[in-house]
Design an enzyme around this catalytic site. Structure first.
Site, PDB file in Angstrom:
ATOM      1  N   ASN A  30       0.849  -1.222  -0.104  1.00 21.26           N
ATOM      2  CA  ASN A  30      -0.094  -0.053   0.057  1.00 21.26           C
ATOM      3  C   ASN A  30       0.737   1.228  -0.178  1.00 21.26           C
ATOM      4  O   ASN A  30       2.302   1.195  -0.014  1.00 21.26           O
ATOM      5  CB  ASN A  30      -1.087   0.081   1.085  1.00 21.26           C
ATOM      6  CG  ASN A  30      -0.274  -0.247   2.247  1.00 21.26           C
ATOM      7  OD1 ASN A  30       0.694   0.907   2.766  1.00 21.26           O
ATOM      8  ND2 ASN A  30      -0.243  -1.089   3.201  1.00 21.26           N
ATOM      9  N   ASP A  74      -4.258  -6.598   5.481  1.00 22.66           N
ATOM     10  CA  ASP A  74      -5.152  -7.457   6.174  1.00 22.66           C
ATOM     11  C   ASP A  74      -4.947  -8.836   5.625  1.00 22.66           C
ATOM     12  O   ASP A  74      -5.399  -9.801   6.289  1.00 22.66           O
ATOM     13  CB  ASP A  74      -6.570  -6.936   5.930  1.00 22.66           C
ATOM     14  CG  ASP A  74      -6.762  -5.546   6.819  1.00 22.66           C
ATOM     15  OD1 ASP A  74      -6.169  -5.732   7.849  1.00 22.66           O
ATOM     16  OD2 ASP A  74      -7.290  -4.595   6.097  1.00 22.66           O
TER      17      ASP A  74
HETATM   18  O1  PMT Z   1       3.158   6.307   6.498  1.00 22.66           O
HETATM   19  P1  PMT Z   1       2.534   7.400   6.040  1.00 22.66           P
HETATM   20  O2  PMT Z   1       2.706   7.789   4.513  1.00 22.66           O
HETATM   21  O3  PMT Z   1       3.018   8.509   6.957  1.00 22.66           O
HETATM   22  O4  PMT Z   1       1.006   7.227   6.142  1.00 22.66           O
HETATM   23  C1  PMT Z   1       0.575   7.170   7.721  1.00 22.66           C
HETATM   24  C2  PMT Z   1      -0.858   6.390   7.889  1.00 22.66           C
HETATM   25  C3  PMT Z   1      -2.018   7.104   6.935  1.00 22.66           C
HETATM   26  C4  PMT Z   1      -0.419   4.800   7.323  1.00 22.66           C
HETATM   27  C5  PMT Z   1      -1.035   5.939   9.378  1.00 22.66           C
HETATM   28  O5  PMT Z   1      -1.137   7.366   9.723  1.00 22.66           O
HETATM   29  C6  PMT Z   1      -2.204   5.390   9.600  1.00 22.66           C
HETATM   30  O6  PMT Z   1      -3.344   5.664   9.671  1.00 22.66           O
HETATM   31  N1  PMT Z   1      -1.948   3.937   9.958  1.00 22.66           N
HETATM   32  C7  PMT Z   1      -2.797   2.840  10.101  1.00 22.66           C
HETATM   33  C8  PMT Z   1      -3.487   2.501   8.872  1.00 22.66           C
HETATM   34  C9  PMT Z   1      -4.258   1.471   8.726  1.00 22.66           C
HETATM   35  O7  PMT Z   1      -3.857   0.294   7.878  1.00 22.66           O
HETATM   36  O8  PMT Z   1      -5.200   1.205   9.395  1.00 22.66           O
HETATM   37  P2  PMT Z   1      -6.096   0.115   9.621  1.00 22.66           P
HETATM   38  O9  PMT Z   1      -7.505   0.869   9.898  1.00 22.66           O
HETATM   39  O10 PMT Z   1      -5.985  -0.607   8.498  1.00 22.66           O
HETATM   40  O11 PMT Z   1      -5.684  -0.641  10.849  1.00 22.66           O
HETATM   41  C10 PMT Z   1      -6.095  -0.433  12.243  1.00 22.66           C
HETATM   42  C11 PMT Z   1      -4.907  -0.401  13.089  1.00 22.66           C
HETATM   43  O12 PMT Z   1      -4.881  -1.963  13.251  1.00 22.66           O
HETATM   44  C12 PMT Z   1      -3.604   0.288  12.782  1.00 22.66           C
HETATM   45  O13 PMT Z   1      -2.990   0.681  14.037  1.00 22.66           O
HETATM   46  C13 PMT Z   1      -2.872  -0.994  12.107  1.00 22.66           C
HETATM   47  O14 PMT Z   1      -1.610  -0.762  12.439  1.00 22.66           O
HETATM   48  C14 PMT Z   1      -3.319  -2.127  12.801  1.00 22.66           C
HETATM   49  N2  PMT Z   1      -3.538  -3.441  12.011  1.00 22.66           N
HETATM   50  C15 PMT Z   1      -3.925  -3.375  11.058  1.00 22.66           C
HETATM   51  C16 PMT Z   1      -4.028  -4.732  10.560  1.00 22.66           C
HETATM   52  C17 PMT Z   1      -3.253  -5.805  10.986  1.00 22.66           C
HETATM   53  N3  PMT Z   1      -3.268  -7.112  10.323  1.00 22.66           N
HETATM   54  N4  PMT Z   1      -2.586  -5.602  12.137  1.00 22.66           N
HETATM   55  C18 PMT Z   1      -2.453  -4.513  12.550  1.00 22.66           C
HETATM   56  O15 PMT Z   1      -1.800  -4.434  13.736  1.00 22.66           O
END
Ligand code: PMT
Length: 420
Positions: free
Chosen positions: A214, A283
């Site tokens: 991504n 994911d």
């Molecule tokens: O890297 P940059 O270009 O500076 O951009 C920053 C960002 C937008 C990536 C960052 O600010 C951000 O929002 N990161 C989380 C992005 C994300 O994938 O969110 P999510 O909604 O999919 O996941 C939620 C949380 O679960 C996140 O803390 C993620 O790290 C965690 N997660 C998700 C899936 C997974 N399998 N394991 C996880 O730990």
């Protein structure tokens, strides 16, 4: 004493030495600062070299000593602006009456005065002079000017002086100066804590050369790691593939896939006080990875994907668990989805960032951008908005909030345990 010394861990201290008999005590000061975990560089005025040799200070600090403003060789190695930016704090010890006067006038006529003028770091002077010079109104006026500019004054002490006089004007001992230097960093908030942070994207291999990933640049996670380090924490940054320089004084564990990231986090999380998941973790990953390059023979290709481990939820389920902070990147209904993730993953705090541009502006935030804006939501449903700003600044504010919440939670936990 030991507690304050820990504030010096990883700090970059510039010790300025001016001409005075107390310069011999600066050798002990440099040694003590380094014992406390600080990196020390020394800048001496020409007059200071009459009292103690640059070679002594070089041996004690482990770095060449800088002496002159217009020295091409040392300007090439680390010039006055580099030194001014490098320093987390500047301690001028001893600070002679002449140097204090020049600092008050904002002079830039030697290297040390110029660095003091060019730095954004806190500056402190440890006055050292004859008691009559100390008592002179001119010295008092100069120090009052420095105080107005928020330049700190360490000492002086009172007692017998090298010239035979007795009175105020002795430079403080190295032990006291080390302690006062440590106090400059007390506001950090994360001293003695271990913080594990994930950043960047993950890369889920399809075959020998292709993969799913991504647009995360790692900027946000790296900024959070630097801010936590600046606040005094021991930081471990588990990073997906990014093209950013490794932050100094942060332990970086480089990984590619979500599974590798999960493994690295579970190894590093032992003894951690705080976990912050900033990474954009995939994911899903391909169910099968071909070791060879997949040939493009058919018109369509179906990839079967399987779920990756949820690193954040896994950490939040540990017993005991660190204070756990998640990020949520959403294109719409930011608050609703972020709240749902906070609950589903059992987090202490979630930082929700919108990945769409602010309506009516060209400003971008979230993935790739230099800027971001955040909604911080906690378990009690308190919401704080951190406005759009550079990720480096935003990260500092975020760390302040995390530190406040972490300490509040721990105080409550400790007082509950004490009352049992
Ligand atoms: O890297 P940059 O270009 O500076 O951009 C920053 C960002 C937008 C990536 C960052 O600010 C951000 O929002 N990161 C989380 C992005 C994300 O994938 O969110 P999510 O909604 O999919 O996941 C939620 C949380 O679960 C996140 O803390 C993620 O790290 C965690 N997660 C998700 C899936 C997974 N399998 N394991 C996880 O730990």
């Amino acid at each position: 004493m030991a507690k304050l010394l820990k504030n010096l861990t990883n700090k970059q201290i510039l010790v300025g030495i001016t001409g005075g008999i107390a310069a011999y005590k600066s050798a002990e000061l440099v040694r003590r600062l380094r014992d406390g975990g600080a990196e020390v560089r020394v800048v001496m005025t020409r007059a200071a070299t009459e009292f103690i040799t640059p070679l002594t200070m070089q041996a004690l600090s482990g770095h060449p000593v800088s002496l002159d403003l217009l020295d091409t060789e040392s300007e090439q190695a680390m010039g006055h602006i580099d030194l001014a930016r490098w320093a987390d704090a500047i301690i001028v010890a001893p600070a002679s009456a002449d140097f204090i006067a020049r600092l008050a006038q904002g002079r830039a006529d030697d290297l040390l005065a110029t660095i003091c003028l060019a730095t954004a770091a806190p500056v402190a002077v440890a006055p050292a002079m004859n008691q009559q010079m100390w008592a002179n109104q001119a010295t008092g006026d100069n120090l009052a000017i420095l105080a107005k500019r928020d330049i700190k004054q360490f000492g002086p002490g009172v007692g017998a002086q090298a010239c035979g006089d007795v009175g105020a004007g002795r430079m403080l001992e190295a032990e006291a100066l080390t302690q006062l230097t440590g106090e400059l960093f007390q506001q950090g908030g994360l001293q003695d804590l271990k913080v594990v942070i994930t950043a960047g994207p993950t890369w889920e291999a399809i075959d020998a050369i292709r993969g799913l990933s991504n647009r995360s640049s790692g900027r946000m996670g790296y900024a959070v790691a630097e801010a936590a380090m600046e606040a005094g924490a021991k930081v471990v940054l588990v990073s997906g593939p990014v093209s950013l320089p490794k932050p100094e004084r942060v332990q970086v564990e480089s990984v590619r896939s979500a599974e590798e990231m999960c493994q690295a986090v579970l190894t590093q999380i032992k003894g951690a006080d705080i976990f912050i998941g900033v990474a954009a973790v995939a994911d899903y990953r391909p169910a099968k990875v071909s070791t060879k390059k997949v040939k493009s023979i058919d018109e369509t290709l179906t990839l079967e994907l399987v779920k990756n481990p949820d690193i954040l939820a896994t950490v939040a389920a540990l017993k005991p668990r660190p204070f756990t902070v998640g990020f949520a990147a959403e294109s719409h209904d930011l608050e609703t989805y972020a709240r749902a993730k906070l609950k589903a993953k059992n987090l202490d705090l979630i930082a929700a960032n919108s990945i769409s541009a602010k309506p009516g502006t060209n400003a971008t935030s979230g993935f790739e951008s230099e800027n971001n804006q955040i909604l911080l939501i906690d378990r009690e449903n308190n919401i704080i908005t951190l406005e759009q700003q550079p990720k480096t600044k935003l990260a500092r504010l975020l760390i302040q909030h995390i530190s406040k919440k972490y300490h509040a939670q721990n105080t409550t936990k400790n007082s509950r345990q004490a009352s049992r």
